[in-house]
Design an enzyme around this catalytic site. Sequence first.
Site, PDB file in Angstrom:
ATOM      1  N   CYS A 127     -12.010   5.600   3.079  1.00  0.00           N
ATOM      2  CA  CYS A 127     -11.134   5.514   2.386  1.00  0.00           C
ATOM      3  C   CYS A 127     -11.044   6.705   1.682  1.00  0.00           C
ATOM      4  O   CYS A 127      -9.680   7.226   0.794  1.00  0.00           O
ATOM      5  CB  CYS A 127     -10.662   4.793   1.165  1.00  0.00           C
ATOM      6  N   HIS A 260      -6.370   6.749  -4.802  1.00  0.00           N
ATOM      7  CA  HIS A 260      -6.621   5.408  -3.640  1.00  0.00           C
ATOM      8  C   HIS A 260      -6.031   4.301  -3.900  1.00  0.00           C
ATOM      9  O   HIS A 260      -6.186   3.377  -4.958  1.00  0.00           O
ATOM     10  CB  HIS A 260      -7.393   5.561  -2.924  1.00  0.00           C
ATOM     11  N   ASN A 290      -4.188  -1.738   1.593  1.00  0.00           N
ATOM     12  CA  ASN A 290      -4.949  -0.988   1.545  1.00  0.00           C
ATOM     13  C   ASN A 290      -5.068   0.464   2.803  1.00  0.00           C
ATOM     14  O   ASN A 290      -5.024  -0.837   3.753  1.00  0.00           O
ATOM     15  CB  ASN A 290      -5.959  -1.053   1.226  1.00  0.00           C
TER      16      ASN A 290
END
Length: 333
Positions: A127, A260, A290
Site C-alpha cells: 500500500c 492511503h 482499500n
Amino acid sequence: MRRYSRITGTGSCLPPRRLTNADLAADLARRGIETSDEWIVERTGIRARHFADAGTNSSDLAVAAARQALDAAGVGPEAIDLVIVATSTPDMVFPSTACIVQHKLSQLSEPARGILGCPAFDVQAVCSGFVYALAVADAMIQAGTARRALVIGAEVFSRILDFDDRTTCVLFGDGGGAVVLEAGDTPGILATDLHADGRHAGILCVPGTVSGGQVLGDPLLKMDGQAVFKLAVGVLDKAARAVLEKAGKTEADIDWLIPHQANIRIMQSTARKLGLGPDRVVVTVDEHGNTSAASIPLALDSAVRTGKVRPGQTVLLEGVGGGFTWGAVLLSM
Ligand code: ACO
C-alpha cells in the site's frame, strides 16, 4: 540550475462492477459468512468497492488511468521516458506490469510507439507502493535520467482476498491511478521520505509463492488488523513531520492531506495529530475501499477532477502497508 519534478496530469480507473456493503454481505451470506453494512461502515468508513471481472488485469486498469493522466498533461505516450507501476497484484510473475503497460500504450497509435525502449519497472511496496514509485521517479528526474515519467498504482486485490475471512475481505477493492511527472525548474515535489521495517512482514502478507509449477503456501491475504492499525498511526505521523521538516514547511502549509485510503479511523487520527480538520483530508475509502497501491493516485485524481486540489496548493501524500513499509511525499500541485 536545480532540476525538480512536478505532476502535470492525473488519471484513474475503476472497474465497472460496484459492490455496496449490502451487496457484499449478501454474497458472503451465501458462503455462510456473516457481516453487515453497519459493522463495515463503523469500523472502516467503507461503503462500497469495485471488483474487476476475471478478464481484467492490473495492466488494464493501469493503462486506462495512464491514458487519462496523459490527456490531462496534454502529451502522448511517445513523450514518456520512464514507466513505473506500483502493484502487489501484477499480471504475471514476470515480466513486470510496467513492461506490459508500456507495450499496451505503444499500440494506441503510430506515434505512441515512441514509448518503446524507455525504462519500465514495477515497485513492490504494497500500500506504500505509489509513494515509493513517486519518490523513485522524482529522484530519477532530479538526477537527469528521465524527463517525463508515468507513475502508476494499479491493483486487482480481489484476486488475493480470502472470501471466507470476513476480517479482511470486506476491506479491499480494485482500481488504478496514474500521474505524469515532468522535469522543470520550479518544485513540484518538495520532499520525500521512505521507510521499511521487515521485522513486521508477518502482520500483513500473502505468504504463498510459485514453485515447481504449483502454488506453495497460502496465496491469500493475511492480516493482523489491530497490529497494522497501531503501527500505521505511529509511522504516518513521523513520516508527515519528516517531509515537512525536509521541505522547510509546517503543518499550517498543508492544503490537503491525501493519505492511503485503508480505514477512515487511521486517516482521521493522522489528520488530528497534524492539527488538520476533516475538511482538509481527501477521502475516497468510502467509495473505493482499500485499493492498496492505487488508493493514493485514485484519491488524488478524484480531488483534482472535483476541483478540491487546485494548482499551487500544497499536498501531503502518505502511504503505509505491508512490509512493513511507509512513506510520505510533500508536493506543490
Ligand atoms: N463483519 C462483522 N464482524 C466482524 C467482521 C466483519 N467483516 N470482521 C471482524 N468482525 C468481528 C470479529 O470477529 C470480532 O468479534 P468478537 O469480538 O466476537 O471476537 C469483532 O468484530 C471485532 O474484531 P476486531 O478485529 O477486534 O475489530 P477491529 O475494531 O480491530 O477492526 C479492522 C478490524 C477494521 C480490520 C481494524 O483492525 C483495522 O482497520 N486495522 C487496520 C487495517 C488496515 O488498515 N489494513 C490495510 C493496511 S494497508 C496494506 O498494506 C494492505
